[in-house]
Every structure is written in structure tokens, then in C-alpha cells.
Design an enzyme around this catalytic site. Sequence first.
Site, mmCIF file in Angstrom:
data_model
loop_
_atom_site.group_PDB
_atom_site.id
_atom_site.type_symbol
_atom_site.label_atom_id
_atom_site.label_comp_id
_atom_site.label_asym_id
_atom_site.label_seq_id
_atom_site.Cartn_x
_atom_site.Cartn_y
_atom_site.Cartn_z
ATOM 1 C CG ASN A 344 31.197 7.750 9.078
ATOM 2 O OD1 ASN A 344 30.061 7.347 9.315
ATOM 3 N ND2 ASN A 344 31.421 8.963 8.593
ATOM 4 C CD1 TRP A 362 14.631 3.170 3.945
ATOM 5 C CD2 TRP A 362 15.193 2.687 6.047
ATOM 6 N NE1 TRP A 362 13.566 3.503 4.749
ATOM 7 C CE2 TRP A 362 13.879 3.235 6.046
ATOM 8 C CE3 TRP A 362 15.754 2.314 7.265
ATOM 9 C CZ2 TRP A 362 13.127 3.387 7.217
ATOM 10 C CZ3 TRP A 362 15.005 2.477 8.427
ATOM 11 C CH2 TRP A 362 13.710 3.003 8.393
HETATM 12 C C1 LIG Z 1 24.752 3.566 7.475
HETATM 13 C C2 LIG Z 1 25.461 3.910 8.760
HETATM 14 C C3 LIG Z 1 25.295 3.114 9.877
HETATM 15 C C4 LIG Z 1 25.935 3.425 11.087
HETATM 16 N N1 LIG Z 1 25.734 2.626 12.175
HETATM 17 C C5 LIG Z 1 26.306 2.950 13.368
HETATM 18 C C6 LIG Z 1 26.083 2.157 14.519
HETATM 19 O O1 LIG Z 1 25.322 1.182 14.514
HETATM 20 N N2 LIG Z 1 26.730 2.493 15.675
HETATM 21 C C7 LIG Z 1 27.556 3.589 15.736
HETATM 22 O O2 LIG Z 1 28.123 3.854 16.813
HETATM 23 N N3 LIG Z 1 27.764 4.367 14.669
HETATM 24 C C8 LIG Z 1 27.179 4.081 13.482
HETATM 25 N N4 LIG Z 1 27.412 4.865 12.390
HETATM 26 C C9 LIG Z 1 28.233 6.086 12.545
HETATM 27 C C10 LIG Z 1 29.747 5.916 12.293
HETATM 28 O O3 LIG Z 1 29.960 5.274 11.081
HETATM 29 C C11 LIG Z 1 30.465 5.161 13.409
HETATM 30 O O4 LIG Z 1 30.121 5.717 14.661
HETATM 31 C C12 LIG Z 1 31.996 5.278 13.268
HETATM 32 O O5 LIG Z 1 32.387 4.739 12.032
HETATM 33 C C13 LIG Z 1 32.665 4.545 14.407
HETATM 34 O O6 LIG Z 1 34.058 4.558 14.276
HETATM 35 P P1 LIG Z 1 34.971 5.367 15.299
HETATM 36 O O7 LIG Z 1 34.635 4.989 16.690
HETATM 37 O O8 LIG Z 1 36.376 5.211 14.874
HETATM 38 O O9 LIG Z 1 34.448 6.848 15.042
HETATM 39 P P2 LIG Z 1 35.096 8.286 15.297
HETATM 40 O O10 LIG Z 1 35.180 8.952 13.972
HETATM 41 O O11 LIG Z 1 36.307 8.236 16.114
HETATM 42 O O12 LIG Z 1 33.918 9.046 16.090
HETATM 43 C C14 LIG Z 1 33.839 9.032 17.531
HETATM 44 C C15 LIG Z 1 32.497 8.544 17.979
HETATM 45 O O13 LIG Z 1 31.467 9.422 17.556
HETATM 46 C C16 LIG Z 1 30.282 8.677 17.257
HETATM 47 N N5 LIG Z 1 29.962 8.888 15.848
HETATM 48 C C17 LIG Z 1 30.816 9.094 14.823
HETATM 49 N N6 LIG Z 1 30.146 9.316 13.682
HETATM 50 C C18 LIG Z 1 28.829 9.215 13.984
HETATM 51 C C19 LIG Z 1 27.635 9.343 13.227
HETATM 52 N N7 LIG Z 1 27.643 9.634 11.923
HETATM 53 N N8 LIG Z 1 26.465 9.152 13.858
HETATM 54 C C20 LIG Z 1 26.416 8.880 15.182
HETATM 55 N N9 LIG Z 1 27.517 8.753 15.949
HETATM 56 C C21 LIG Z 1 28.712 8.936 15.364
HETATM 57 C C22 LIG Z 1 30.602 7.211 17.522
HETATM 58 O O14 LIG Z 1 30.170 6.892 18.816
HETATM 59 C C23 LIG Z 1 32.115 7.175 17.408
HETATM 60 O O15 LIG Z 1 32.708 6.132 18.150
HETATM 61 C C24 LIG Z 1 26.768 4.570 11.165
HETATM 62 C C25 LIG Z 1 26.935 5.369 10.022
HETATM 63 C C26 LIG Z 1 26.291 5.050 8.840
HETATM 64 C C27 LIG Z 1 26.482 5.938 7.643
#
Ligand SMILES: Cc1cc2nc3c(=O)[nH]c(=O)nc-3n(C[C@H](O)[C@H](O)[C@H](O)COP(=O)(O)OP(=O)(O)OC[C@H]3O[C@@H](n4cnc5c(N)ncnc54)[C@H](O)[C@@H]3O)c2cc1C
Length: 476
Positions: A344, A362
Site C-alpha cells: 500500500n 490518473w
Molecule cells: C493507488 C492505489 C490503488 C489501490 N488499488 C487497490 C485495489 O485495486 N484493490 C484493493 O483491494 N486495494 C487497493 N488499494 C488499497 C491498498 O493498497 C490494498 O488494499 C492493500 O495494499 C492490500 O494489501 P493487504 O491485503 O495486505 O492489506 P491490509 O493492510 O492487510 O488491509 C486489509 C484489507 O483492507 C482493505 N484495504 C486496505 N487499505 C485500503 C485502502 N486504502 N482502500 C480500500 N481498501 C483498503 C483491503 O481489502 C485489504 O485487503 C489501492 C491503494 C492505492 C493507493
Amino acid sequence: MRSIVWFRRDLRIADNAALFHATGHSGNGVIGLFVVTPRQWLEHAEADCKVKFWLDNLAELSAELAKLGIPLRIETTDWFSGIPATIVNFAKKHECSAVFLNREYEVNELRRDEAVASACQKADIMVRRFHDRVIVPPREITTKEGKFYSVFTPYRRVWDSKALDYIESSPRPAGQPPLDIKPSKIPVKIPGFDFSKFRDDLWRPGEAEARHRLSKFCSKIINYNLARDIPSAAGTSLLSPYLAAGVISPRQCLAAAVASNGGQIVGGEGATTWISELAWRDFYTHVMVACPRVSMHQPFKLKTDALKWRTCRHDFEAWQQGQTGYPIVDAGMRQLNQTGWMHNRLRMVTAMFLTKNLLIDWRWGERYFMRMLIDGDMAANNGGWQWSASTGTDAVPYFRIFNPFSQSKRFDPEGVFIKKLCPELGSVPKSALHDPKKLTASIKELGIDYPDYVVDYQTGRERALAAFKSLGSSST
Ligand SMILES: Cc1cc2nc3c(=O)[nH]c(=O)nc-3n(C[C@H](O)[C@H](O)[C@H](O)COP(=O)(O)OP(=O)(O)OC[C@H]3O[C@@H](n4cnc5c(N)ncnc54)[C@H](O)[C@@H]3O)c2cc1C
């Protein structure tokens, strides 16, 4: 009554509202259905790895459904527009009088579901829809005046007071006597998609895998607030692909986090911060439902549509390929290209670099991420991009532009992550990784094949500030 459960991005048995309700109301059995739409998926820029992950999870789902006596059938039609006829014909062929489904909220998906509902109504087939994709259903959280929140913090306050009301999972569905219908073979190829680079070592399918990830993560959730920003640490849950494909439900995630947090939504900093991420996930879906134009290539802040984005293919390709000359940006982009996932912190750094330092639209970045991400989710991806580009709800102010060198110094001080993804920088001293002048000198001295900066940091920053300033005060 015999029913169809139309699976989409809810590829699970546990806590699946549509499946649970269908099994409770269908004396003559339930048939699972998944519709493959190759050309629609290409038009939606679905990633190769994401489609492969769907197929792998469908195979797991089919095997688990079979244990309940429920066959999973696969139908194919190129576009969403072919789905209403496909479903009506399928229902007639198998004597089904009801379709159960969990709602999706993107514009094309909503139109598709309306078309299916109307075709089914004409054919005397009942359609029952459930909110199952987020924790608090969209439109449930409004201001006192009934308007939608466009800023996360007040939304989160209300979300905190409501989320526990929605935490209860749907019970596991009961099994049924086997039907005289065989499960379909799960396709291994889809026209237009290339699965040859899929990292099955990283992304094992199935609900058991998702649950295992969740419980492993919850055992260290206490440290999440400290570890979540360090790309070289396994500090986040890596559950996003499973949430995006619906292999696990957000309610299951919330329930596990709350259980690790003494039964509270707000409490220990680690769990509270992680629960906040689940709330961000709900928030971006809530924004997309309240303001559908954001999922139709339009900015939330309409005035920013007048921004004069650069259309420089050369710079865009350097960014895509991880060849910008900025180590932390390149490391992030290479992680995306190699694994289908990006940390993230780096999604924010790379998105802001593209939209600010390179002043590239974007929407170009949004589409590229979608084409590469295994967890691509329109609402979260759009929200993240519009946040980074300062065009969205609750966006970062346009004048706060990350300096990639300060970001890497703070979040990858030893250069562990950079050196793993950019091995050509292996012999560069760590202090030079976070200092543009020292980096240039070091690369020259060591004779390393690493690109020069695609743009000078200061020049790019000033160009972005000028472009945003020219929009006037409402761009802040
Ligand atoms: C430019 C950009 C694009 C992104 N595109 C996506 C995408 O297409 N799909 C996606 O699921 N997330 C996206 N994210 C949010 C976030 O980066 C990812 O959800 C996260 O990195 C997933 O890793 P994790 O499962 O280990 O997250 P963790 O930190 O373990 O978070 C748990 C869950 O929370 C949700 N989550 C976490 N952060 C966000 C956030 N900022 N916005 C919405 N949901 C969040 C996800 O479902 C994630 O699996 C994006 C962020 C940015 C800045």
C-alpha cells in the site's frame, strides 16, 4: 422450487448470504452458476493474474460445493449483454424458478443485474439480491441531512457505531441430495488472457488458505500499526486478492479482528488501524455508489477535469516498467509487474509520482494497475488513484507531494526492499539510495546499468504545482 446461485465475486461457501438463503428456500435443490465473459473482462482491464485466480478459486469452490451436493456449472458469453439470455435459458433448461445473487455496485455490473432481473421477471423467474460485498451496505451511512459523506473521518465515526450490527455471518448452508447434474470442468484458458506468469507459489486458492492467512495475521495484528508501512516486512494481511474475489468475506475479517481486540471495534492500536482499512474498503464502495461518475473515468472534483495532464508515452512506459531512476518507485512497479500485488505505501508513492512528478493522467495509471493487480477492485483502486492525484473525495491536498527519496529513507532505510526488486543497485551504499546526487555519483562510479531520472524531482514538483494552481482555489 429449484434455484440458481449466480456466483460472481463471492467465491466462497462460508458466510455467503445468497448461497445460504438459496439453500434454505429451494426444496428441489440449488445449482451454482458462474458466467465467464472474456471480452467484457478485457474491456474492464481485468488482470491476467486476477482471472487466473478466479479460475483457481472456482475449482476449489466447485469441489467444496460438490460436498454439499451442489453442482457448479460454468457458462460462457463474451459480454455482460449476453448474460440475461444465458441465465434465462439456463434456468429453463434446469427447471429453476429463482436466482439468488449477492450485489455488485459498479455501474456496468448494476446495469447487467437490472437487465438480468427484467429478463427473469418476463420469464417468471424470481430474483433475490443480497448485500454481501461490504460490511455496512452502501447508503446505510448518511449525514443527518441524508447526504453522503465524502470525507472518511466522519464516515468512520458512524461506521464504528454500526459495523458490529452487521458482523454476524450467514450460517454454513446445509447439504442437499445430489442432483442429476454434473459440475462443469473449470476452464484452464480464457481467450485474451495469459496465465504463463502466474505466481501460484504466492497466491494459493481456496477458503482454507484465506482463513489461514487471516488467523496468521490476527496473531500479529497488535503490531500492524507499526509494521504496515514497511514494504520489506510482512506487516499486512495479504488478504486483498481473497477479499476482491470474495474467497473470504469482510465480515469474517472484521469478526476475527474484533475477537483479537477484546470484542471491540476501537481498542488496541494494531487492530483498530486494521479495522480502519476495512472501513476504507467500505468507504470507497460507498463513494462509488453515491457518486457513480467516479467509476466512469470522471474525477470526483469535477474542476480537476480541466487539468492539463501530459500525454508523454515515454515517461509513462518508464513508470510502467520500473525504469524511472527513482529506486523506491521502480521497486514498487517491479513488485506489481512480478507478483500482481503492490504494498500500500508503494501504491501511494508510485501513484503520486505518476500523477504529480510526471503529471500524467490518473486514469492511465488506474487502468494499468487494474490490468496488473490480482486484487484489482474498481472502488478501492479508483479511490486510491483519485486520492493520490488530488482529484477525489478526501484526497491529499495537491501541494503535498511525496518526495520518493524521503519516502524510501523513512520506510526502507536499509534499502532491503529496493535491493530485492532492483538487484542492479545491490552494491550502492544505502545512504546513496535516498539521496539523488549521491545516487547519480554512485551509479557512475560503479558503472551500474540503471536509468537516469525520468524527471528532475524539483522540476516535476513545480510543474505539478503550477498545473493545479491554474485550476483555481477549488482544486485544494
Ligand atoms: C493507488 C492505489 C490503488 C489501490 N488499488 C487497490 C485495489 O485495486 N484493490 C484493493 O483491494 N486495494 C487497493 N488499494 C488499497 C491498498 O493498497 C490494498 O488494499 C492493500 O495494499 C492490500 O494489501 P493487504 O491485503 O495486505 O492489506 P491490509 O493492510 O492487510 O488491509 C486489509 C484489507 O483492507 C482493505 N484495504 C486496505 N487499505 C485500503 C485502502 N486504502 N482502500 C480500500 N481498501 C483498503 C483491503 O481489502 C485489504 O485487503 C489501492 C491503494 C492505492 C493507493
